[in-house]
Scaffold this motif. Structure first.
Motif, PDB file in Angstrom:
ATOM      1  N   TRP A  78      54.675  53.967  -6.658  1.00 28.40           N
ATOM      2  CA  TRP A  78      53.568  53.385  -5.901  1.00 28.40           C
ATOM      3  C   TRP A  78      54.160  52.645  -4.713  1.00 28.40           C
ATOM      4  CZ3 TRP A  78      48.265  53.406  -7.508  1.00 28.40           C
ATOM      5  CH2 TRP A  78      47.402  52.724  -6.623  1.00 28.40           C
ATOM      6  N   VAL A  79      53.796  53.082  -3.523  1.00 26.59           N
ATOM      7  CA  VAL A  79      54.314  52.436  -2.314  1.00 26.59           C
ATOM      8  C   VAL A  79      53.152  51.930  -1.478  1.00 26.59           C
ATOM      9  CG1 VAL A  79      56.466  53.739  -2.200  1.00 26.59           C
ATOM     10  CG2 VAL A  79      54.424  54.682  -1.133  1.00 26.59           C
ATOM     11  N   PRO A  80      53.312  50.794  -0.806  1.00 29.13           N
ATOM     12  CA  PRO A  80      52.223  50.278   0.043  1.00 29.13           C
ATOM     13  C   PRO A  80      51.978  51.189   1.233  1.00 29.13           C
ATOM     14  CG  PRO A  80      54.218  48.971   0.314  1.00 29.13           C
ATOM     15  CD  PRO A  80      54.476  49.901  -0.829  1.00 29.13           C
ATOM     16  N   LEU A  81      50.800  51.072   1.824  1.00 26.16           N
ATOM     17  CA  LEU A  81      50.395  51.942   2.919  1.00 26.16           C
ATOM     18  C   LEU A  81      51.372  51.863   4.094  1.00 26.16           C
ATOM     19  CD1 LEU A  81      47.963  53.840   3.040  1.00 26.16           C
ATOM     20  CD2 LEU A  81      46.762  52.121   4.408  1.00 26.16           C
ATOM     21  N   GLU A  82      51.914  50.659   4.339  1.00 24.23           N
ATOM     22  CA  GLU A  82      52.824  50.508   5.475  1.00 24.23           C
ATOM     23  C   GLU A  82      54.164  51.229   5.254  1.00 24.23           C
ATOM     24  OE1 GLU A  82      52.773  46.468   3.235  1.00 24.23           O
ATOM     25  OE2 GLU A  82      51.330  48.017   3.890  1.00 24.23           O
ATOM     26  N   ASP A  83      54.448  51.619   3.990  1.00 21.25           N
ATOM     27  CA  ASP A  83      55.683  52.351   3.701  1.00 21.25           C
ATOM     28  C   ASP A  83      55.451  53.861   3.612  1.00 21.25           C
ATOM     29  OD1 ASP A  83      57.257  50.117   3.701  1.00 21.25           O
ATOM     30  OD2 ASP A  83      57.158  49.788   1.542  1.00 21.25           O
ATOM     31  N   ILE A  84      54.332  54.293   4.150  1.00 27.41           N
ATOM     32  CA  ILE A  84      54.021  55.724   4.189  1.00 27.41           C
ATOM     33  C   ILE A  84      53.977  56.168   5.643  1.00 27.41           C
ATOM     34  CG2 ILE A  84      52.314  57.514   3.622  1.00 27.41           C
ATOM     35  CD1 ILE A  84      51.372  55.720   1.317  1.00 27.41           C
ATOM     36  N   SER A  85      54.599  57.278   5.944  1.00 25.92           N
ATOM     37  CA  SER A  85      54.625  57.795   7.315  1.00 25.92           C
ATOM     38  C   SER A  85      53.215  57.902   7.898  1.00 25.92           C
ATOM     39  CB  SER A  85      55.289  59.179   7.322  1.00 25.92           C
ATOM     40  OG  SER A  85      55.032  59.854   8.533  1.00 25.92           O
ATOM     41  N   PRO A  86      52.987  57.395   9.100  1.00 26.50           N
ATOM     42  CA  PRO A  86      51.670  57.535   9.754  1.00 26.50           C
ATOM     43  C   PRO A  86      51.229  58.999   9.831  1.00 26.50           C
ATOM     44  CG  PRO A  86      53.051  56.010  10.983  1.00 26.50           C
ATOM     45  CD  PRO A  86      53.930  56.646   9.947  1.00 26.50           C
ATOM     46  N   TYR A  87      52.218  59.895   9.971  1.00 28.96           N
ATOM     47  CA  TYR A  87      51.879  61.319  10.003  1.00 28.96           C
ATOM     48  C   TYR A  87      51.230  61.754   8.689  1.00 28.96           C
ATOM     49  CZ  TYR A  87      54.804  61.850  14.203  1.00 28.96           C
ATOM     50  OH  TYR A  87      55.339  61.762  15.469  1.00 28.96           O
ATOM     51  N   ALA A  88      51.766  61.263   7.558  1.00 28.76           N
ATOM     52  CA  ALA A  88      51.227  61.637   6.249  1.00 28.76           C
ATOM     53  C   ALA A  88      49.805  61.110   6.081  1.00 28.76           C
ATOM     54  CB  ALA A  88      52.131  61.097   5.139  1.00 28.76           C
ATOM     55  N   ILE A  89      49.574  59.890   6.564  1.00 27.84           N
ATOM     56  CA  ILE A  89      48.232  59.301   6.483  1.00 27.84           C
ATOM     57  C   ILE A  89      47.244  60.089   7.336  1.00 27.84           C
ATOM     58  CG2 ILE A  89      46.873  57.240   7.027  1.00 27.84           C
ATOM     59  CD1 ILE A  89      49.432  55.588   6.398  1.00 27.84           C
ATOM     60  N   GLN A  90      47.621  60.353   8.579  1.00 23.72           N
ATOM     61  CA  GLN A  90      46.726  61.069   9.489  1.00 23.72           C
ATOM     62  C   GLN A  90      46.487  62.510   9.027  1.00 23.72           C
ATOM     63  OE1 GLN A  90      44.875  60.007  11.907  1.00 23.72           O
ATOM     64  NE2 GLN A  90      45.656  57.909  11.793  1.00 23.72           N
ATOM     65  N   ALA A  91      47.528  63.160   8.504  1.00 26.53           N
ATOM     66  CA  ALA A  91      47.374  64.535   8.025  1.00 26.53           C
ATOM     67  C   ALA A  91      46.404  64.588   6.852  1.00 26.53           C
ATOM     68  CB  ALA A  91      48.735  65.090   7.607  1.00 26.53           C
ATOM     69  N   THR A  92      46.519  63.628   5.938  1.00 20.27           N
ATOM     70  CA  THR A  92      45.639  63.586   4.769  1.00 20.27           C
ATOM     71  C   THR A  92      44.202  63.314   5.177  1.00 20.27           C
ATOM     72  OG1 THR A  92      47.470  62.805   3.389  1.00 20.27           O
ATOM     73  CG2 THR A  92      45.239  62.439   2.561  1.00 20.27           C
ATOM     74  N   LEU A  93      44.008  62.339   6.060  1.00 22.41           N
ATOM     75  CA  LEU A  93      42.650  62.027   6.524  1.00 22.41           C
ATOM     76  C   LEU A  93      42.027  63.206   7.265  1.00 22.41           C
ATOM     77  CD1 LEU A  93      43.196  58.374   7.829  1.00 22.41           C
ATOM     78  CD2 LEU A  93      41.801  59.053   5.867  1.00 22.41           C
ATOM     79  N   SER A  94      42.807  63.872   8.096  1.00 17.78           N
ATOM     80  CA  SER A  94      42.277  64.973   8.912  1.00 17.78           C
ATOM     81  C   SER A  94      41.834  66.150   8.066  1.00 17.78           C
ATOM     82  CB  SER A  94      43.325  65.419   9.925  1.00 17.78           C
ATOM     83  OG  SER A  94      43.636  64.374  10.821  1.00 17.78           O
ATOM     84  N   ILE A  95      42.592  66.483   7.022  1.00 21.07           N
ATOM     85  CA  ILE A  95      42.265  67.666   6.235  1.00 21.07           C
ATOM     86  C   ILE A  95      41.326  67.361   5.066  1.00 21.07           C
ATOM     87  CG2 ILE A  95      44.203  67.523   4.605  1.00 21.07           C
ATOM     88  CD1 ILE A  95      42.825  70.717   6.303  1.00 21.07           C
ATOM     89  N   GLU A  96      41.357  66.119   4.578  1.00 24.78           N
ATOM     90  CA  GLU A  96      40.560  65.781   3.396  1.00 24.78           C
ATOM     91  C   GLU A  96      39.256  65.054   3.711  1.00 24.78           C
ATOM     92  OE1 GLU A  96      41.030  66.732   0.383  1.00 24.78           O
ATOM     93  OE2 GLU A  96      43.068  67.545   0.498  1.00 24.78           O
ATOM     94  N   ASP A  97      39.273  64.135   4.703  1.00 28.27           N
ATOM     95  CA  ASP A  97      38.084  63.287   4.891  1.00 28.27           C
ATOM     96  C   ASP A  97      38.161  62.607   6.267  1.00 28.27           C
ATOM     97  OD1 ASP A  97      35.889  61.678   4.614  1.00 28.27           O
ATOM     98  OD2 ASP A  97      36.557  60.673   2.789  1.00 28.27           O
ATOM     99  N   ARG A  98      37.734  63.299   7.316  1.00 31.36           N
ATOM    100  CA  ARG A  98      37.860  62.781   8.677  1.00 31.36           C
ATOM    101  C   ARG A  98      37.043  61.513   8.914  1.00 31.36           C
ATOM    102  NH1 ARG A  98      37.537  68.109  12.632  1.00 31.36           N
ATOM    103  NH2 ARG A  98      39.057  69.384  11.496  1.00 31.36           N
TER     104      ARG A  98
END
Length: 686
Positions: A78-98
């Motif tokens: 379990w890692v906090p949001l700030e320790d996750i690549s912005p690319y991974a966050i944006q990619a997930t939001l774009s394909i799963e729930d814009r």
């Protein structure tokens, strides 16, 4: 005047309906508002649901030993949001729930669009779950497809939205979503696929990972990289449309060649990995469980595996096969009374090749196919004493073509031999003659009846095992014969308990007599011949090389082709089949490699049954046993130098006595020994 009155009355009536409609609409709106307020209030009153992670599914052997669990021993981070690549966050939001940051848990516009798309296609083609809904589903820990679950999932969604910030929900989702291969969460996925942390993911890597959750076993780049790359392009396109990246960045990311760590950082020891793969396949295909339930539904799966036998199987394969050889091996061991699979090996090293040769590969079985032929022959009036000539023969077929089978090393009796000798010596000419005499379809039907699922060609060479089959099917077929013709199907799973402790599946044995029990027993006794030197003739019995190692009665058959070596055999307690060969159709040329299957089989059987009662094969009610001369199948007499006790269907046993050895047994009268004279002694001295 009357017309005006009628028109006025109609107007008043219409107005009344309009008022009623408005009133109903207002009431419905008020009720809906109250319902929504009530749901929100209920969600607030229930409080924040615990952000628990999914429970792993655990697999147990028959003695309760834990043999594996789906999340690789708890490898989730379990890692906090700030320790996750912005690319991974944006990619997930774009394909799963814009619109994740705009809606309150449900995207009603997207739901309506999905419903319309499904109606048009007359099938479920488009999903509409938001990230919050998916997270709620993961947290609820129940995957049965019921309205009750859907309702609870909706309540969880509202509770999440009412009690947590969007950032907290997104963080939880990214840390619990399933990425295939037993990996949960973006940190574990980054580690598994690329050998790095989630914070270090590049745009290309992040887009690749974001595409996996839609179908973890389908879009994994370790399963099909080309398919995964196509999915990656869709993710990158979504990011462009969502304004997260530019067109140029997307095209550059598409061209990046990714390097996978293939999970080397997360590999852990587990017992019988090939066996576990079969269990997971059964859960998915035969029991209808979805992948989420299998991977993180908190199941307790109790299997038939015997950990001791499994260890023996793996040890014998490792010990007997030369470490310098690239030859592969597969082994399946099964109880003939229950069908329970006690050991399964699908290859020499699972970490190098998870391809399961025991259940996936189809290989030529060679002479191990002959017991099916001889069962069919017995059904058509053959007996163990039936004689045919063993000599080089060219058969002319109905279509005018010819076929010439050859015996091993081109050895032939050039005389008549019995069926009992033919199976013990593995005479190919006798087999093909039998096959053609009873009809080529008979062998196909018998094999299918016994559980052979592969496609079989009704050709003369089928008697010699030229149609490829699976190891698991062959062991199943032998188990049915060993069980006196009662149908046996492989049993891997005995019971499944869900996360609540409820039994959701329990195996129920089915007893179906598919073969004639007397013929099945005679077939079994015929197969004991490969270990009986009394049947030696122009060649030795095929089990000669391992006779010195056996300590109990066995029935079995070996088989050899240019590329495959087999040994399948059994006692009343255990059936085992061993295959060895090369993956890429390389021929087996070395003498020692041709013996691998037999050696692995006999040592596995002997060690597995050590300390267990020695059991003989019990004759069925419809058979009789008599002593015969093994070379002609006639009733043995005192003059016969070799006798063998053989079983026959009652009424088919031989009635003619052997007369071949009378002249050899006439006792010659011995002359009384004369005393040597003193003159003879003197002569001998000189």
């Amino acid at each position: 005047m009357k017309v005006e009155i009628i028109a006025m009355n109609r107007f008043k009536g219409t107005l009344k309906y309009i008022r009623l409609l408005i009133l109903i609409t207002i009431i419905a709106a008020v009720l809906l508002t109250l319902f929504v307020i009530g749901l929100i209030g209920f969600a607030k009153w229930k409080g924040a649901p615990p952000l628990a992670v999914p429970q792993s599914t655990i697999f147990y052997a028959e003695d309760g030993t834990k043999i594996g669990e789906n999340h690789h021993g708890g490898k989730r981070y379990w890692v906090p949001l700030e320790d996750i690549s912005p690319y991974a966050i944006q990619a997930t939001l774009s394909i799963e729930d814009r619109k994740f940051f705009e809606h309150h848990g449900f995207d009603f516009k997207r739901i309506m669009a999905a419903i319309i798309a499904d109606i048009k296609a007359m099938a479920k083609v488009q999903g509409a779950s938001t990230i919050t809904q998916q997270y709620a589903r993961n947290l609820f820990l129940s995957y049965e497809k019921t309205w009750f679950r859907k309702w609870n999932e909706a309540i969880y969604t509202i509770r999440l939205e009412a009690n947590y910030s969007k950032e907290q929900i997104l963080e939880g989702y990214l840390n619990t979503i399933y990425y295939g291969h037993g990996v949960y969460g973006i940190e574990a996925a980054a580690n598994y696929y690329f050998g790095k942390s989630a914070k270090e993911l590049s745009l290309a890597e992040a887009a690749m990972l974001a595409g996996i959750p839609k179908g973890p076993s389908y879009y994994s780049p370790l399963v099909d990289e080309q398919r995964a790359k196509e999915r990656q392009k869709i993710v990158l396109r979504s990011m462009v449309e969502n304004g997260a990246i530019s067109e140029k960045e997307a095209k550059e990311a598409e061209k990046v060649r990714l390097h996978y760590s293939k999970g080397q950082e997360m590999l852990t020891q587990s017992i019988a990995p090939y066996f576990q793969d079969v269990v997971k396949t059964i859960l998915r295909t035969k029991l209808g469980l979805d992948e989420e339930t299998i991977e993180m539904g908190g199941l307790r799966v109790y299997t038939s595996l015997d950990v001791d036998m499994q260890a023996i199987a793996e040890k014998q394969i490792e010990t007997i096969i030369s470490k310098q050889s690239d030859i592969q091996a597969a082994l399946v061991a099964m109880e003939p009374k229950t069908g329970e699979v006690k050991a399964l090996v699908g290859g020499r090293d699972y970490t190098k090749s998870p391809f399961n040769r025991a259940v996936q590969a189809e290989r030529q079985p060679g002479s191990t196919f002959k017991p099916f032929l001889y069962y069919a022959a017995l059904k058509h009036g053959f007996t163990p004493s039936t004689e045919l000539r063993s000599e080089l023969t060219t058969f002319t077929l109905e279509d005018g073509t010819t076929y010439t089978p050859h015996n091993f090393n081109n050895y032939y009796a050039n005389d008549s031999i019995t069926l009992a000798q033919a199976i013990a010596l593995s005479d190919n000419v006798f087999a093909v003659k039998t096959h053609l005499l009873i009809g080529q379809e008979e062998l196909v039907q018998t094999a299918k009846q016994l559980g052979i699922t592969s496609k079989l060609k009704a050709v003369p060479s089928l008697a010699l095992g030229t149609s490829p089959v699976k190891v698991i099917d062959m062991v199943q077929a032998y188990s049915t014969i060993a069980n006196n013709g009662k149908k046996i199907e492989p049993v891997f799973i005995k019971k499944i308990v869900n996360y609540e402790g409820k039994v959701i599946y329990e195996h129920k044995p089915v007893h179906e007599q598919i073969l004639d029990p007397d013929l099945a027993f005679v077939t079994t006794h015929l197969m004991t011949g490969m270990f009986d030197p009394a049947l030696n003739d122009y060649s030795t019995v095929t089990g000669q090389s391992i006779i010195s190692e056996i300590t109990r009665p066995y029935a079995g058959k070996s088989g050899t082709t240019k590329t495959d070596s087999w040994m399948i055999g059994y006692t009343p307690q255990l059936v085992a089949g061993v295959w060895t060969g090369y993956d890429r159709d390389q021929t087996i040329d070395k003498i020692e490699e041709k013996q691998y299957a037999k050696k692995i089989w006999v040592r596995f059987m002997e060690e597995s049954l050590e300390g267990k009662k020695v059991k003989s094969f019990e004759p069925t009610d419809g058979v009789v046993g008599v002593y015969v001369d093994p070379h002609n199948g006639k009733l043995a007499t005192d003059s016969c130098p070799t006798k063998r006790f053989s079983y026959y269907i009652a009424g088919t046993e031989p009635t003619e006595s052997c007369t071949d050895h009378f002249h050899e047994k006439k006792k010659k009268k011995k002359k009384p020994k004369e005393k040597d004279s003193w003159l003879k002694h003197l002569f001998d001295w000189f």
